[in-house]
Each structure stands twice: as structure tokens, then as C-alpha cells.
Design a protein around this motif. Structure first.
Motif, PDB file in Angstrom:
ATOM      1  N   ASN A  45       0.827  -1.209   0.000  1.00  0.00           N
ATOM      2  CA  ASN A  45       0.000   0.000   0.000  1.00  0.00           C
ATOM      3  C   ASN A  45       0.864   1.263   0.000  1.00  0.00           C
ATOM      4  OD1 ASN A  45      -2.383  -1.479  -0.002  1.00  0.00           O
ATOM      5  ND2 ASN A  45      -2.525  -1.498   2.220  1.00  0.00           N
ATOM      6  N   VAL A  49       1.328   4.454  -2.785  1.00  0.00           N
ATOM      7  CA  VAL A  49       1.347   5.891  -2.464  1.00  0.00           C
ATOM      8  C   VAL A  49       2.594   6.542  -3.056  1.00  0.00           C
ATOM      9  CG1 VAL A  49       1.528   7.557  -0.565  1.00  0.00           C
ATOM     10  CG2 VAL A  49      -0.053   5.634  -0.380  1.00  0.00           C
ATOM     11  N   SER A  50       3.740   5.904  -2.909  1.00  0.00           N
ATOM     12  CA  SER A  50       4.989   6.469  -3.432  1.00  0.00           C
ATOM     13  C   SER A  50       4.973   6.546  -4.957  1.00  0.00           C
ATOM     14  CB  SER A  50       6.192   5.644  -2.962  1.00  0.00           C
ATOM     15  OG  SER A  50       6.360   5.773  -1.568  1.00  0.00           O
ATOM     16  N   ARG A  53       2.815   9.393  -5.980  1.00  0.00           N
ATOM     17  CA  ARG A  53       3.498  10.661  -5.696  1.00  0.00           C
ATOM     18  C   ARG A  53       4.546  10.962  -6.772  1.00  0.00           C
ATOM     19  NH1 ARG A  53       3.455  15.591  -4.369  1.00  0.00           N
ATOM     20  NH2 ARG A  53       5.198  16.345  -3.165  1.00  0.00           N
ATOM     21  N   CYS A  71      10.902   9.494  -2.706  1.00  0.00           N
ATOM     22  CA  CYS A  71       9.847   8.490  -2.888  1.00  0.00           C
ATOM     23  C   CYS A  71      10.425   7.183  -3.422  1.00  0.00           C
ATOM     24  CB  CYS A  71       8.780   9.016  -3.843  1.00  0.00           C
ATOM     25  SG  CYS A  71       7.775  10.346  -3.169  1.00  0.00           S
TER      26      CYS A  71
END
Length: 148
Positions: A45, A49-50, A53, A71
């Protein structure tokens, strides 16, 4: 002539192994695998997100390459609990690309996009080792073409 004397240090671990009431190695390994499995979903998860981003930063003309680098290093760290090292290798490659671009002052958006696409292919797909290797080799070839 001098005499050599050998000393054996008594470590805490050696003492603990001899104490009664411990667990068997097989049980310790099972517990470790369970703990890693519990962390895998959280890591997956956070990788999502990374990746999102990095994509957002790349799409933004004022996107900070240093933030993309952070990231990408996060992804490398999060891959530690995953069984296949291919995603980590691509994230490391992206780190190198971003590091190089910070030295030259020129970001190559196509190369970053190729890395993102490769990470998406490797992330949550359950590919076998051969397929992962093919993706890594394709990435290497594409980045080499973009460097020309």
C-alpha cells in the motif's frame, strides 16, 4: 618465543540458546514469516502511495526531482519484505537516474516514465522470476536508448 592463549568469549546469545524454555528454530522461522507477511500488505500500500506521488511530481512542471528521489528510496526500503527483488532493482535504478539528473541539471521525463511503468508491471502482479527478469532487461535497453 611467546605462547598464544586463546579465550572464548561467552556471548549472551550462546547463553540464551542453552537456557530451557526457548522455541525451536522452525517455530521461530514460522513466526518470522508470519510477521513479514503481515507487513507485506502495508508495504504494498505504501509503495502505491509512493508511485502515485512520483507520477504526480513528474506531471507537475515544478515537480521536485529530490522529492521523486525520496519516494523512490522509500520504495527500495519497502521492498525489503517482498520476496521478489525486481521492484527494488527498478526503484534503485530510478534513484540512480534521478541522482544523475541532479548532477547534470537535466531530468529525462521519458526515462522516469519507463521506470514508473516497469514498477507498475512488477508491483502486485505476481510475476514469475523469468517475467520479472525480462522486464528488468527491457528497462535496461529502453534507458540505454534514451541516454543516446
Amino acid at each position: 618465543m611467546t605462547t598464544v592463549r586463546k579465550f572464548r568469549a561467552k556471548t549472551r546469545l550462546a547463553s540464551m540458546i542453552k537456557e530451557p524454555g526457548g522455541i525451536h528454530v522452525s517455530e521461530a522461522l514460522k513466526r518470522g514469516e508470519t510477521a513479514i507477511a503481515l507487513q507485506s500488505e502495508t508495504s504494498l500500500n505504501l509503495i502505491d502511495v509512493s508511485l502515485a506521488r512520483i507520477e504526480a511530481l513528474l506531471a507537475d512542471p515544478k515537480g521536485d526531482p529530490e522529492e521523486m528521489y525520496r519516494c523512490s528510496t522509500d520504495i527500495v526500503g519497502l521492498c525489503a519484505v517482498l520476496p521478489d527483488p525486481a521492484l527494488s532493482e527498478v526503484a534503485r535504478s530510478l534513484c540512480e537516474l534521478l541522482d544523475h539528473s541532479s548532477e547534470t541539471g537535466r531530468l529525462k521525463p521519458q526515462a522516469v516514465q519507463v521506470h514508473i511503468a516497469s514498477m507498475k508491471l512488477l508491483h502486485r502482479t505476481g510475476l514469475d522470476a523469468q517475467a520479472s527478469q525480462e522486464i528488468l532487461e527491457s528497462l535496461t535497453r529502453m534507458v540505454a536508448k534514451l541516454d543516446r
